[in-house]
Design an enzyme around this catalytic site. Structure first.
Site, short mmCIF file in Angstrom:
data_model
loop_
_atom_site.label_atom_id
_atom_site.label_comp_id
_atom_site.label_asym_id
_atom_site.label_seq_id
_atom_site.Cartn_x
_atom_site.Cartn_y
_atom_site.Cartn_z
N ASP A 141 0.86 -1.18 0.00
CA ASP A 141 0.00 0.00 0.00
C ASP A 141 0.90 1.24 0.00
O ASP A 141 0.88 2.03 0.93
CB ASP A 141 -0.93 -0.01 1.21
CG ASP A 141 -1.96 1.12 1.16
OD1 ASP A 141 -2.13 1.72 0.07
OD2 ASP A 141 -2.59 1.40 2.19
N PHE A 142 1.68 1.37 -1.07
CA PHE A 142 2.68 2.43 -1.16
C PHE A 142 2.01 3.75 -1.53
O PHE A 142 2.16 4.29 -2.62
CB PHE A 142 3.75 2.06 -2.19
CG PHE A 142 5.06 2.77 -2.02
CD1 PHE A 142 5.99 2.33 -1.08
CD2 PHE A 142 5.39 3.87 -2.79
CE1 PHE A 142 7.21 2.97 -0.91
CE2 PHE A 142 6.60 4.52 -2.64
CZ PHE A 142 7.51 4.08 -1.70
#
Length: 271
Positions: free
Chosen positions: A198-199
């Site tokens: 979940d960058f």
């Protein structure tokens, strides 16, 4: 996770006895953004003591909190992450207490400093390349698309998908429509690296022009590099399409794989 629009003051939560001394004397604030079934608190205002964050979850969310704790401890050997100070797990609950990291989120900085936006993207990409350079052979966690598709299917069947939060291009879609569209993009050639999962801009902290920390680590594991690239690319669209071009230039991709982008963005809708 600071600022009035992202949290509100609250009373101290009940914690296990073994954790009580560690949280004594703090003021408490509850995060009101993206809790996904769990609860996140910021503990602050204690003289001569660092700020802390506390995550608490029950049942399936307790498993997610546990996953994050294990991954956080592993990733600490490679990148700056919060330090776990206390962790308590029972059969149906988990509490994760960790140090707060200094810096402002990439989202806050992109909103407040238009002149520095290219430099911010450069810092994000440099950090992403560090993450993706960790040897896959050293990572014990699997987060590939097959694993996540299985979890997504379980979430769909359980009615857990928040379709109102879908990206604009998929507003009005059902979860089943997203699922079907993803199948049409498979199979795909894999390019596995160690990914964050979940960058996004809220999960990356910057100070003096460099990324100094990354948070929300429950999805860390081996997956296709577009798992991270797609989410960052999508986040940058809120500010300026030129920042998306900058991402590819700095990362070193001359011809982005649009099919992989779409697949991973649709997959993210289901979490």
């Amino acid at each position: 996770m600071s600022g009035g629009e992202r949290e509100r003051a609250c009373t101290a939560a009940l914690v296990p006895e073994s954790m009580a001394a560690a949280v004594e004397g703090y003021e408490w604030a509850r995060d009101i953004v993206g809790e996904s079934g769990g609860v996140v608190y910021r503990l602050h205002g204690k003289s001569d003591a660092p700020d802390l964050f506390l995550k608490h979850g029950t049942d399936a969310v307790a498993d997610e909190v546990t996953d994050e704790m294990v991954r956080m401890r592993w990733l600490a050997a490679y990148l700056p992450v919060p330090r776990v100070t206390h962790f308590v797990r029972t059969h149906d609950q988990a509490w994760l207490l960790m140090t707060a990291m200094h810096g402002r989120t990439a989202y806050q900085l992109l909103r407040s400093d238009e002149q520095a936006r290219f430099a911010i993207v450069d810092a994000l990409v440099a950090f992403l390349r560090r993450l993706h350079a960790i040897p896959v052979s050293e990572c014990p966690f699997n987060s590939d698309h097959l694993f996540r598709l299985s979890r997504a299917r379980t979430r769909i069947d359980a009615g857990l998908i928040e379709i109102d939060d879908f990206d604009d291009e998929r507003q009005g879609w059902t979860a089943e429509q997203v699922w079907t569209a993803m199948q049409g993009l498979l199979p795909m050639a894999l390019d596995p690296v160690v990914t964050h999962g979940d960058f996004s801009l809220d999960n990356l902290l910057i100070h003096d022009g460099e990324v100094v920390g990354v948070i929300d680590l429950g999805r860390v594991g081996i997956a296709d590099r577009y798992q991270d690239l797609a989410i960052l690319w999508n986040c940058l669209d809120e500010f300026d399409p030129s920042l998306q071009d900058r991402l590819w230039q700095q990362y070193g991709i001359a011809d982005p794989d649009r099919s992989k982008l779409q697949f991973h963005l649709m997959l993210d809708e289901l979490f």
